[in-house]
Write an enzyme that holds these catalytic residues in place. Structure first.
Site: not given
Length: 159
Positions: A75-77, A113-114, A128
Site C-alpha cells: 500500500l505504499c505510494h 517506509m523507504e 548475504d
C-alpha cells in the site's frame, strides 16, 4: 487512538488517497544493526572478504531498496525521492555494524517506509555477503529514528 489509514470503513485494505494533501518537505531516518563475531567484522573492516567491499554493496542495496519500496510494501505510494543516504559504521566494541538511513522528498506522503526498507535491505545484504563465514549473525533491531514534515507532525525516538 488514531485510526489506521490503510483500512476503509468496510475493514478492507486500500491505498490512501493523498491527492488533497499539501506538498511539504518530508524526511525520515531509520537504523538497523547486524551483530556478528569479531572475526567476521574484522574481515569486513580490513577488506579481506572474498566477495568484495561489503559496505559498498550494502550501501547500494539500501539505496535501491528505498527506491523500490512501493514495489515491496503493497500500500505504499511510488515516490520521487530526492535523497537517499545509507551510512554504515563498524562498531568493533559491540561486534556489530550499525546502519543509518535517511530519505527525503518534497511530496504528499512520508518516507518512513523507504528509510526502514533501506536499512533493512542493507542489513540483509551484509548478512548475504557474510553468511558463508558466519550463519548465526543477528539482524535487529530495525527502527524509525525520526520523521519530519506532513500533517501528523514530527517524530523523534527516545534514545
Amino acid at each position: 487512538m488514531t485510526q489506521l489509514t490503510h483500512i476503509n470503513t468496510a475493514g478492507e485494505a486500500h491505498m490512501v488517497d493523498v491527492s488533497a494533501k499539501n506538498e511539504t518537505v518530508r524526511e525520515a531516518r531509520a537504523e538497523a544493526f547486524v551483530d556478528m563475531q569479531a572475526a567476521t567484522l574484522a574481515m569486513i573492516i580490513d577488506g579481506s572478504h572474498h566477495k568484495g567491499d561489503v559496505f559498498a554493496t550494502a550501501r547500494i542495496a539500501g539505496i535501491q531498496a528505498a527506491k523500490k519500496t512501493w514495489e515491496l510494501i503493497p500500500l505504499c505510494h511510488p515516490l520521487l525521492l530526492t535523497k537517499v543516504e545509507v551510512k554504515l559504521e563498524a562498531q568493533p566494541e559491540h561486534n556489530r555494524v550499525r546502519i543509518e538511513t535517511c530519505c527525503r522528498l518534497t511530496g504528499k506522503t512520508g518516507v518512513e517506509m523507504e528509510a526502514l526498507t533501506a536499512a533493512s535491505v542493507a542489513a540483509l545484504t551484509i548478512y548475504d555477503m557474510c553468511k558463508a563465514v558466519q550463519k548465526d549473525m543477528i539482524i535487529g533491531p530495525v527502527r524509525l529514528l525520526t520523521k519530519s514534515g506532513g500533517k501528523s507532525g514530527d517524530f523523534k525516538v527516545d534514545i
